[in-house]
Scaffold this motif. Structure first.
Motif, short mmCIF file in Angstrom:
data_model
loop_
_atom_site.label_atom_id
_atom_site.label_comp_id
_atom_site.label_asym_id
_atom_site.label_seq_id
_atom_site.Cartn_x
_atom_site.Cartn_y
_atom_site.Cartn_z
N PRO A 20 0.78 -1.24 0.00
CA PRO A 20 0.00 0.00 0.00
C PRO A 20 0.81 1.29 0.00
CG PRO A 20 -0.28 -1.17 2.07
CD PRO A 20 0.54 -2.04 1.18
N ASN A 21 1.98 1.30 0.62
CA ASN A 21 2.75 2.54 0.66
C ASN A 21 3.87 2.59 -0.36
OD1 ASN A 21 4.50 0.78 1.83
ND2 ASN A 21 4.39 1.67 3.87
N GLY A 22 4.08 1.52 -1.11
CA GLY A 22 5.08 1.50 -2.18
C GLY A 22 6.51 1.37 -1.69
N ARG A 23 6.71 1.05 -0.45
CA ARG A 23 8.07 0.98 0.09
C ARG A 23 8.79 -0.32 -0.24
NH1 ARG A 23 6.83 3.52 6.01
NH2 ARG A 23 6.41 5.62 5.26
N ASN A 24 8.03 -1.36 -0.58
CA ASN A 24 8.65 -2.67 -0.82
C ASN A 24 8.88 -2.97 -2.29
OD1 ASN A 24 8.61 -3.19 1.96
ND2 ASN A 24 6.53 -3.96 1.85
N CYS A 26 6.89 -3.72 -4.62
CA CYS A 26 6.14 -4.90 -5.05
C CYS A 26 5.62 -4.63 -6.46
CB CYS A 26 4.99 -5.18 -4.09
SG CYS A 26 4.04 -6.64 -4.52
N ASP A 27 6.06 -5.42 -7.42
CA ASP A 27 5.68 -5.22 -8.82
C ASP A 27 5.08 -6.50 -9.39
OD1 ASP A 27 5.37 -3.68 -11.08
OD2 ASP A 27 7.31 -4.29 -11.91
N SER A 28 4.29 -7.18 -8.57
CA SER A 28 3.67 -8.43 -9.02
C SER A 28 2.50 -8.13 -9.94
CB SER A 28 3.20 -9.25 -7.82
OG SER A 28 2.14 -8.57 -7.17
N GLN A 29 2.03 -9.15 -10.64
CA GLN A 29 0.87 -8.97 -11.52
C GLN A 29 -0.36 -8.57 -10.71
OE1 GLN A 29 0.53 -12.67 -13.65
NE2 GLN A 29 1.53 -11.79 -15.44
N GLU A 30 -0.51 -9.16 -9.53
CA GLU A 30 -1.65 -8.82 -8.67
C GLU A 30 -1.60 -7.35 -8.26
OE1 GLU A 30 -3.57 -9.92 -4.33
OE2 GLU A 30 -1.61 -10.74 -4.88
N SER A 31 -0.42 -6.90 -7.88
CA SER A 31 -0.25 -5.51 -7.47
C SER A 31 -0.58 -4.56 -8.62
CB SER A 31 1.19 -5.29 -7.00
OG SER A 31 1.39 -3.94 -6.66
N ARG A 32 -0.07 -4.87 -9.81
CA ARG A 32 -0.35 -4.02 -10.97
C ARG A 32 -1.82 -4.02 -11.33
NH1 ARG A 32 3.18 -6.49 -14.97
NH2 ARG A 32 4.38 -7.51 -13.38
#
Length: 57
Positions: A20-24, A26-32
């Motif tokens: 949620p805050n973009g700190r990790n 995370c560029d997974s398909q689910e996230s996108r």
């Protein structure tokens, strides 16, 4: 869809984001997919509603 339904959907999508805050970076398909749907929903709203959703506690 009415504003209350849109708002509930936006809140659900915001809670479903893996990073949620973009700190990790995370560029997974689910996230996108979740971020794309959230972005689409927010762009449909007037500016004052976008601000209200994003900055409301």
């Amino acid at each position: 869809m009415g504003w209350k339904q849109d708002r509930a959907e936006i809140k659900r999508l915001m809670a479903a984001r893996p990073d949620p805050n973009g700190r990790n970076d995370c560029d997974s398909q689910e996230s996108r997919a979740v971020n794309a749907e959230l972005d689409r929903k927010l762009r449909e709203q007037p500016v004052w509603r976008r601000a209200r959703v994003l900055y409301e506690d």
